[in-house]
Design a protein around this motif. Sequence first.
Motif, PDB file in Angstrom:
ATOM      1  N   GLU A 307       0.844  -1.193   0.000  1.00 19.37           N
ATOM      2  CA  GLU A 307       0.000   0.000   0.000  1.00 19.37           C
ATOM      3  C   GLU A 307       0.885   1.252   0.000  1.00 19.37           C
ATOM      4  O   GLU A 307       1.927   1.294   0.654  1.00 19.37           O
ATOM      5  CB  GLU A 307      -0.929  -0.052   1.216  1.00 19.37           C
ATOM      6  N   GLU A 309       0.678   4.468   1.150  1.00 17.99           N
ATOM      7  CA  GLU A 309       1.021   5.316   2.300  1.00 17.99           C
ATOM      8  C   GLU A 309       2.101   4.665   3.146  1.00 17.99           C
ATOM      9  O   GLU A 309       3.011   5.325   3.639  1.00 17.99           O
ATOM     10  CB  GLU A 309      -0.208   5.608   3.167  1.00 17.99           C
ATOM     11  N   SER A 310       2.002   3.351   3.309  1.00 22.25           N
ATOM     12  CA  SER A 310       3.020   2.650   4.079  1.00 22.25           C
ATOM     13  C   SER A 310       4.377   2.716   3.382  1.00 22.25           C
ATOM     14  O   SER A 310       5.409   2.894   4.030  1.00 22.25           O
ATOM     15  CB  SER A 310       2.607   1.187   4.276  1.00 22.25           C
ATOM     16  N   LEU A 312       5.353   5.080   1.333  1.00 24.81           N
ATOM     17  CA  LEU A 312       5.814   6.459   1.450  1.00 24.81           C
ATOM     18  C   LEU A 312       6.397   6.734   2.831  1.00 24.81           C
ATOM     19  O   LEU A 312       7.443   7.374   2.964  1.00 24.81           O
ATOM     20  CB  LEU A 312       4.623   7.378   1.170  1.00 24.81           C
ATOM     21  N   LEU A 313       5.723   6.210   3.859  1.00 29.14           N
ATOM     22  CA  LEU A 313       6.159   6.468   5.228  1.00 29.14           C
ATOM     23  C   LEU A 313       7.526   5.825   5.487  1.00 29.14           C
ATOM     24  O   LEU A 313       8.409   6.444   6.081  1.00 29.14           O
ATOM     25  CB  LEU A 313       5.106   5.918   6.188  1.00 29.14           C
ATOM     26  N   CYS A 328      -5.497   6.446   1.001  1.00 26.47           N
ATOM     27  CA  CYS A 328      -5.146   6.657   2.401  1.00 26.47           C
ATOM     28  C   CYS A 328      -4.373   7.948   2.596  1.00 26.47           C
ATOM     29  O   CYS A 328      -4.230   8.432   3.704  1.00 26.47           O
ATOM     30  CB  CYS A 328      -4.291   5.506   2.902  1.00 26.47           C
ATOM     31  N   PHE A 329      -3.835   8.481   1.530  1.00 33.18           N
ATOM     32  CA  PHE A 329      -2.990   9.657   1.651  1.00 33.18           C
ATOM     33  C   PHE A 329      -3.686  10.895   1.106  1.00 33.18           C
ATOM     34  O   PHE A 329      -3.177  11.997   1.219  1.00 33.18           O
ATOM     35  CB  PHE A 329      -1.687   9.407   0.879  1.00 33.18           C
ATOM     36  N   ARG A 331      -6.731  13.817   0.570  1.00 35.76           N
ATOM     37  CA  ARG A 331      -7.565  14.600   1.485  1.00 35.76           C
ATOM     38  C   ARG A 331      -9.020  14.159   1.455  1.00 35.76           C
ATOM     39  O   ARG A 331      -9.793  14.502   2.336  1.00 35.76           O
ATOM     40  CB  ARG A 331      -7.466  16.080   1.112  1.00 35.76           C
ATOM     41  N   SER A 332      -9.428  13.440   0.418  1.00 36.89           N
ATOM     42  CA  SER A 332     -10.818  12.996   0.360  1.00 36.89           C
ATOM     43  C   SER A 332     -10.927  11.500   0.617  1.00 36.89           C
ATOM     44  O   SER A 332     -11.999  10.933   0.536  1.00 36.89           O
ATOM     45  CB  SER A 332     -11.401  13.314  -1.017  1.00 36.89           C
ATOM     46  N   LEU A 333      -9.784  10.865   0.942  1.00 35.93           N
ATOM     47  CA  LEU A 333      -9.721   9.416   1.116  1.00 35.93           C
ATOM     48  C   LEU A 333     -10.176   8.677  -0.135  1.00 35.93           C
ATOM     49  O   LEU A 333     -10.731   7.587  -0.074  1.00 35.93           O
ATOM     50  CB  LEU A 333     -10.558   8.970   2.328  1.00 35.93           C
ATOM     51  N   GLU A 334      -9.963   9.322  -1.297  1.00 39.33           N
ATOM     52  CA  GLU A 334     -10.268   8.651  -2.551  1.00 39.33           C
ATOM     53  C   GLU A 334      -8.993   8.518  -3.367  1.00 39.33           C
ATOM     54  O   GLU A 334      -8.130   9.372  -3.322  1.00 39.33           O
ATOM     55  CB  GLU A 334     -11.311   9.453  -3.334  1.00 39.33           C
ATOM     56  N   HIS A 350      -3.806   2.510  -5.120  1.00 36.30           N
ATOM     57  CA  HIS A 350      -3.356   2.493  -3.722  1.00 36.30           C
ATOM     58  C   HIS A 350      -1.872   2.186  -3.613  1.00 36.30           C
ATOM     59  O   HIS A 350      -1.227   2.579  -2.653  1.00 36.30           O
ATOM     60  CB  HIS A 350      -4.137   1.440  -2.923  1.00 36.30           C
ATOM     61  N   GLY A 351      -1.359   1.463  -4.595  1.00 37.12           N
ATOM     62  CA  GLY A 351       0.051   1.081  -4.538  1.00 37.12           C
ATOM     63  C   GLY A 351       0.956   1.959  -5.379  1.00 37.12           C
ATOM     64  O   GLY A 351       2.107   1.617  -5.612  1.00 37.12           O
TER      65      GLY A 351
END
Lengths: 391, 215
Positions: A307, A309-310, A312-313, A328-329, A331-334, A350-351
């Motif tokens: 995923e 966000e993970s 990126l983090l 997940c990253f 602002r609209s969760l889309e 997502h990936g």
Amino acid sequence: MMQNEIIYMDNAATTRVDPAVVEAMLPFFTEKYAVASSQFSHSPGIEVREALDAARATIAQALGAAKPEEVIFTSGETESNNWALKGMARAFRGKKNHLIISKIESRSVLDSAQALEKEGVRVTYLDVDGEGFVNLDQLRESITDDTFLVSIQHANEEVGTIQDIDAIAAIVKERGVAFHTDASHTFTKVPLDLAETPADLVTITAHLIHGPKGIGALYVREGTPIAKWMHGGFMEFNLRGGVENVPGAVGFAKAVEMTSATQVEYISSLRDRLIDGLMARIPKTELNGPRYRRLPGNVNVSFHYAEGESTLLHLDMMGIAVVTGSACFSRSLEPSYVLMAMGKTHELAHGSIRYSLSRYNTSDEVDRVIEATAEVIETLRRISPLGKDEK
Amino acid sequence: MPIPYSEKVIEHFKNPRNVGRMEDYDAKATEGSPACGDMVTLYLKVDEETKTIKDIKFESYGCASNIATGSIITELAKGKTLDEARKISWKAAAEELGGLPAVKVHCSVLAVDTLRAAIRNYEERHGLVEDREPTTVEVVEKRLRHVMNPLTGLDIVKTHVVKKTDVNNGVVTVWVDLSRDHQFANNIEQEIRERLEPLWDVAEVRVIFNDDEEE
């Protein structure tokens, strides 16, 4: 990897200002600070006016504009795009009421179009193919006698797709309709010569080419009937009132002067090294956007089973700055609307990770980013419930 | 840091506990899907006599808060009885993690739900479940308490984002006190659907926003 050393690969968001640009701007804060439009009242005003004119001429030349007066300074991409769409809608109000844009325009074009829709303007959103190229047949069929403007970006900042701008302009101009293109991400990087390409309105901005934030321009071809944007004075040829941002304009022009074809070649070579490296090193990786006809600094890939966000983090903790199209990253969760319009699955969005390069990146950094990404993806895939059975 | 996570979230994200696959599990559950961006699979090994969780493992495809919650919840559940473990709330998990950003609370709920689903799966396999209950307004609201408003991190029933619900012949209608162009309208609708559509006697879910026209 050194912890205190940041590898910045988010240059499609903004870039580091070139020190030469800062130096060129400085006198216009503390010494040459008069208002440029005070040329009729005192000599400090004249001196500043000359600097503003020179900056305008430099930028006009880089665009291939016939006259410097066709370059109107704004606060940047968002303002230029708002003005192009709303200024044209206003000019044609009561006469023509149809606007055409693509589904992968920047937020400022999309949101402006949606705001106009609420005011009663009819908007057509053109589809793109799997690589992000606008459907030209659909464009041809969508233009009617009611169409007042077609706005299609020169290139997409997320997936790097460079549109066939000449073919698009030809189709639009054949029908006598005004054509706007957001060239914020291509200016000085991908050839666009307005002596050849018949665009009527072109958005450019300084902060994506190592210039300052808060300054950009809208090129307005002579004779384009766009409505005045800011009321409050006769500045910018009576199109945008307000005290001119002279330090910004001077910095913008200096940034343009600092660009070169050699740099573009260099950035393109880093891009190819990064794409090839990621694809070879990490299995189950897909490139988003085209392999060729791609922005020099853009790399956008999706890693299956990991995923965004993970990813990126983890990269952030290793000192690497990138972005993701993951919901997940956002602002609209889309998930990214660009990847969705290209027909990618939610999972691929997502990936997705975007790396965007500049002339300040090095091939050593590229190699370290490839290794770091491979390590992160391996870690995340190890804990993922997906993909294990396929091994 | 891109998102303001607590140190403990980051610590569990970097070094998740009880992570991996279990082959000889007594119960297993998966919640979420790759499409919604978060997916958790959880495995249980249960002592048949004492009904305590002897071993627990999880796998996660998801963001940092999802991975961290999976990690903390497996730590909390290990050694507990099924009844005790079922009562672990996302709030307890979030508190244990030193808090989660509001926009990320919904990701942690998924991990908690997966644990509950795995426990239910065990009970079903061992004939410990009573009859299925019919879906009522109460059941709907109980389920909707697991849908978070990403703005506040609080559930949409408690914060009155849900104005009214209705259950009629397998059709569940949920009136939401938001307009269609709200930043999180699509996200909230999707989550409501994910919560209600799997109910055994629900054929259709309607989500009505303030500016939707009702027939």
